[in-house]
Motif scaffolding. Structure first.
Motif, PDB file in Angstrom:
ATOM      1  N   LEU A 149       0.966  -1.303   0.073  1.00 28.10           N
ATOM      2  CA  LEU A 149      -0.046  -0.030  -0.157  1.00 28.10           C
ATOM      3  C   LEU A 149       0.913   1.277   0.040  1.00 28.10           C
ATOM      4  CD1 LEU A 149      -2.678   1.216   0.377  1.00 28.10           C
ATOM      5  CD2 LEU A 149      -2.248   1.088   2.905  1.00 28.10           C
ATOM      6  N   ARG A 150       0.520   2.236  -0.812  1.00 31.72           N
ATOM      7  CA  ARG A 150       1.094   3.483  -0.861  1.00 31.72           C
ATOM      8  C   ARG A 150       0.130   4.477  -0.967  1.00 31.72           C
ATOM      9  NH1 ARG A 150       5.227   4.592  -5.559  1.00 31.72           N
ATOM     10  NH2 ARG A 150       3.326   4.379  -6.661  1.00 31.72           N
ATOM     11  N   GLY A 151       0.336   5.704  -0.094  1.00 33.94           N
ATOM     12  CA  GLY A 151      -0.665   6.828  -0.406  1.00 33.94           C
ATOM     13  C   GLY A 151      -1.619   6.633   0.664  1.00 33.94           C
ATOM     14  N   ARG A 197       3.192  -3.378   6.487  1.00 35.85           N
ATOM     15  CA  ARG A 197       2.914  -3.193   8.030  1.00 35.85           C
ATOM     16  C   ARG A 197       2.167  -2.029   8.586  1.00 35.85           C
ATOM     17  NH1 ARG A 197       6.486  -1.216  11.911  1.00 35.85           N
ATOM     18  NH2 ARG A 197       8.150  -0.403  10.237  1.00 35.85           N
ATOM     19  N   ALA A 198       1.263  -2.228   9.325  1.00 36.50           N
ATOM     20  CA  ALA A 198       0.720  -1.346  10.229  1.00 36.50           C
ATOM     21  C   ALA A 198       1.500  -0.762  11.248  1.00 36.50           C
ATOM     22  CB  ALA A 198      -0.755  -1.762  10.664  1.00 36.50           C
ATOM     23  N   THR A 199       1.685   0.598  11.380  1.00 39.41           N
ATOM     24  CA  THR A 199       2.479   1.089  12.171  1.00 39.41           C
ATOM     25  C   THR A 199       1.834   1.976  13.335  1.00 39.41           C
ATOM     26  OG1 THR A 199       2.612   3.393  10.716  1.00 39.41           O
ATOM     27  CG2 THR A 199       4.329   1.432  10.396  1.00 39.41           C
ATOM     28  N   GLY A 200       0.477   2.330  13.210  1.00 42.96           N
ATOM     29  CA  GLY A 200      -0.003   3.067  14.337  1.00 42.96           C
ATOM     30  C   GLY A 200      -1.735   3.059  13.843  1.00 42.96           C
ATOM     31  N   LEU A 201      -2.440   3.468  15.159  1.00 38.55           N
ATOM     32  CA  LEU A 201      -3.804   3.539  14.858  1.00 38.55           C
ATOM     33  C   LEU A 201      -4.204   4.774  15.995  1.00 38.55           C
ATOM     34  CD1 LEU A 201      -6.107   0.580  15.249  1.00 38.55           C
ATOM     35  CD2 LEU A 201      -6.492   2.479  16.906  1.00 38.55           C
ATOM     36  N   THR A 257       0.599   2.968   7.584  1.00 37.14           N
ATOM     37  CA  THR A 257       1.466   1.710   7.322  1.00 37.14           C
ATOM     38  C   THR A 257       2.834   2.305   6.626  1.00 37.14           C
ATOM     39  OG1 THR A 257       0.492   1.964   4.736  1.00 37.14           O
ATOM     40  CG2 THR A 257      -1.012   0.686   6.695  1.00 37.14           C
ATOM     41  N   LEU A 258       3.398   1.023   6.334  1.00 34.94           N
ATOM     42  CA  LEU A 258       4.816   1.345   5.695  1.00 34.94           C
ATOM     43  C   LEU A 258       5.230   0.054   5.074  1.00 34.94           C
ATOM     44  CD1 LEU A 258       7.246   3.102   5.845  1.00 34.94           C
ATOM     45  CD2 LEU A 258       8.404   1.933   7.680  1.00 34.94           C
ATOM     46  N   GLY A 259       5.688   0.175   3.734  1.00 34.44           N
ATOM     47  CA  GLY A 259       6.026  -0.898   2.971  1.00 34.44           C
ATOM     48  C   GLY A 259       7.260  -0.410   2.233  1.00 34.44           C
ATOM     49  N   PRO A 260       7.573  -1.353   1.327  1.00 37.97           N
ATOM     50  CA  PRO A 260       8.775  -1.190   0.443  1.00 37.97           C
ATOM     51  C   PRO A 260       8.754   0.007  -0.572  1.00 37.97           C
ATOM     52  CG  PRO A 260       7.860  -3.269  -0.088  1.00 37.97           C
ATOM     53  CD  PRO A 260       7.216  -2.842   0.944  1.00 37.97           C
ATOM     54  N   ALA A 286       5.465   4.975   2.857  1.00 42.24           N
ATOM     55  CA  ALA A 286       4.255   4.875   3.623  1.00 42.24           C
ATOM     56  C   ALA A 286       2.933   5.030   3.079  1.00 42.24           C
ATOM     57  CB  ALA A 286       4.628   6.328   4.690  1.00 42.24           C
ATOM     58  N   GLY A 287       2.006   4.716   3.912  1.00 35.21           N
ATOM     59  CA  GLY A 287       0.565   4.826   3.652  1.00 35.21           C
ATOM     60  C   GLY A 287      -0.242   5.344   4.702  1.00 35.21           C
TER      61      GLY A 287
END
Length: 472
Positions: free
Chosen positions: A32-34, A219-223, A234-237, A240-241
Motif C-alpha cells: 500500500l502507498r498513499g 506493516r501497520a504502524t499506528g492507529l 502503514t509502511l511498505g517497500p 508510507a501509507g
C-alpha cells in the motif's frame, strides 16, 4: 546412539517451512502507498484476518474491505503449523470444562458446526489443501496417562461425545505402531487435517474474488481515532501509507498489537517442527497408520504428528520456547538444540524408521494468553475489534474468532456474543522480569510433572487454583 542417529537424520534438512516451500505459493501482492479509504480495514493476513475479510464481504456486499499484511498472507503461523483443524473452540475439552462448564455443550456444538462449515467452504471454493476429516489419537506413553485418558473419556461421554473410545495398547498399535504406546483415546470426528499454507492461499484468492483489496508487505504502524472512524498508518517497500476506515479488525496473532491495552494480554512462543522425506511402501507397512489420524501424546509437554498427502511425517511440538522481552525475530525460527531433541524423540517413537532423513526443519511464533484459548473485544468506541490468544489451536477456531469480531463490530446479539467465553477477558501477564520467571518456572514444573507420573508441584497447583493451569 540416538544423538548420532538424530544428527544423521537432520544433516540435510533445509532450514525453511515445508508448507511454504511450495511451487503453488502465490506471487506477493503490491504494498500500500498513499492515502486510501475503506469501510472495513483488516490488519493481518493469517486465518483470522482472511476469514474476517471474506465473511465481511458476504455479510455486507455494499461495503468496501481492505486487508493489509506485514509479510505475505499465510506466511506466519497460519502457513507454518501442523495442519490440525480441531472442532474445539476452548483449546481442548478439559480446558473448556474447567473454565466454562455450564456452556461447554453449546461451545462444542458451535465448534463442530464451525469445523463442518470450513470443510464445506473448502469444497465449494475448490481450495486444493488436502482437507481430510481423519480424527485424532491421543496416545499414552506413560502408565499414568492411561488413567488420565480414561477420566477424560468418561467426562467427554458424559457431555455427549459418544464416539470417543479408549483403546488398549494392542488396539492402538494396530492403528499406528510404536513400541512406546500403552493405549490411546480415539476421537474419530473432532479433527481434520489440512495443508495449512494452501488453505491460507485459497482464502486469499477467495477474498480477491469477493472484491477485497489486499496489500501484502504492508506493516501497520499506528492507529488513532479520527472523526467517525479510525486512521491506520502503514509502511511498505514503496513507502508510507494511510488507511482511513470506519471499522478495523485486528488479527495480528503473536505480533505486537496496535492497542496498548493488549500488550500484556498475550506472549509470543516459538514452536518447532520437522518434516521427513516421503516414506517408502516398506516404511509405511512397518508403522501402519492406515487411518491417517492426527496424533498427539498425552504428556504436558507433548508432540503432535501427522502424515502428508505424499506420506511424509510432520513431527513437532514439545519444546515451546519463550524469549525474554517477548522477542520476535526470524533468527529464532531455527534452534539446533530443539530440532535435535525432536529428531531424537521421533526415532525413539518409531525405531523401525531408523535411517529416515528429515528434509525440512523450521519454527514459527504463536501467541498464548492466560486462559490458553482465544479472547475477543472492541476498543476505540467499538470501531476496532480483535481476536487473539489461540495458543496454537487456531486453524479452525480462527474462523469462529473472525465471526465473533464481526458480530461485535455490527453490535449484533448472536449466539456467539452471548457466550460467557466471549464476554470475559483473561488475566494479563506480568511485565518483565516476572513474566520470564513465571513462564520458565511453569515449563520446568510441567516437565517435572511428566517425569513424576503426572504429580503437579506446588507452583502448578497454585496456578490451577487461580484458574491458570496449563498443559503445554
Amino acid at each position: 546412539m540416538s544423538r548420532t542417529a538424530a544428527a544423521a537424520a537432520l544433516a540435510d534438512a533445509a532450514p525453511r517451512a515445508y508448507w511454504l516451500d511450495d511451487p503453488a505459493r502465490p506471487v506477493p501482492l503490491p504494498s500500500l502507498r498513499g492515502r486510501v479509504e475503506a469501510d472495513l480495514l483488516v490488519v493481518g493476513g493469517g486465518y483470522t484476518g482472511l476469514w474476517a475479510a471474506l465473511e465481511a464481504r458476504r455479510r455486507h456486499p455494499h461495503r468496501s474491505v481492505l486487508l493489509v499484511e506485514a509479510g505475505e498472507c499465510g506466511g506466519q503461523a497460519s502457513g507454518r503449523n501442523g495442519g490440525f483443524a480441531s472442532a474445539s473452540l476452548t483449546h481442548g475439552f478439559g480446558n473448556g470444562l474447567e473454565r466454562w462448564p455450564e456452556e461447554l455443550a453449546e461451545l462444542d456444538r458451535l465448534g463442530e458446526r464451525n469445523l463442518a462449515e470450513i470443510g464445506e467452504t473448502v469444497a465449494s471454493l475448490g481450495i486444493d489443501c488436502d482437507w481430510q476429516p481423519t480424527g485424532e489419537l491421543t496416545v499414552a506413553t506413560r502408565p499414568h496417562h492411561l488413567a488420565e485418558l480414561a477420566g477424560l473419556q468418561e467426562a467427554m461421554r458424559a457431555h455427549g461425545a459418544d464416539g470417543v473410545r479408549l483403546l488398549e495398547g494392542e488396539e492402538t498399535r494396530a492403528l499406528l505402531d510404536s513400541p512406546t504406546y500403552l493405549g490411546a483415546l480415539h476421537d474419530p470426528t473432532g479433527t481434520a487435517l489440512v495443508e495449512p499454507a494452501r488453505l491460507a492461499w485459497g482464502l486469499r484468492e477467495a477474498c480477491l474474488d469477493a472484491g477485497v483489496r489486499v496489500h501484502e508487505r504492508t506493516r501497520a504502524t499506528g492507529l488513532e481515532r479520527t472523526g467517525a472512524g479510525v486512521e491506520v498508518g502503514t509502511l511498505g517497500p514503496e513507502g508510507a501509507g494511510t488507511v482511513r476506515a470506519r471499522q478495523v479488525v485486528l488479527a495480528t496473532n503473536a505480533f505486537p498489537p496496535l492497542l496498548r491495552r493488549l500488550r500484556l494480554m498475550t506472549v509470543p512462543v516459538y514452536d518447532h517442527v520437522l518434516m521427513t522425506e516421503p516414506l517408502t511402501a516398506e516404511q509405511r507397512r512397518a508403522i501402519g497408520w492406515e487411518g491417517r489420524q492426527g496424533v498427539g501424546d498425552a504428556a504436558n509437554l507433548f508432540h503432535y504428528y501427522r502424515l502428508t498427502r505424499d506420506d511424509r511425517i510432520l513431527w513437532g511440538g514439545y519444546d515451546a520456547v519463550y524469549h525474554h522481552g517477548s522477542r520476535i525475530d526470524a533468527s529464532l525460527e531455527q534452534r539446533d538444540a530443539t530440532h535435535r531433541l525432536l529428531a531424537e524423540h521421533f526415532l525413539e517413537t518409531f525405531p523401525q524408521l531408523e535411517g529416515i532423513r528429515f528434509t525440512h526443519r523450521w519454527g514459527g511464533v504463536i501467541d498464548t494468553c492466560t486462559r490458553f484459548t482465544a479472547f475477543f473485544g472492541t476498543a476505540v468506541g467499538d470501531r476496532v475489534g480483535y481476536a487473539l490468544g489461540y495458543t496454537g489451536l487456531g486453524v479452525a477456531a480462527s474462523r469462529f474468532g473472525a465471526q465473533v469480531v464481526l458480530d461485535l463490530l455490527d453490535g449484533a446479539d448472536t449466539e456467539r456474543t452471548r457466550l460467557r467465553m466471549v464476554r470475559e477477558r483473561p488475566l494479563p501477564f506480568p511485565p518483565e522480569p516476572l513474566r520470564r520467571v513465571g513462564i520458565d518456572l511453569t515449563r520446568w514444573s510441567l516437565a517435572r510433572a511428566d517425569a513424576r507420573e503426572g504429580r503437579r508441584n506446588l507452583w502448578l497447583r497454585g496456578l490451577d487454583a487461580a484458574g491458570l493451569g496449563f498443559d503445554s
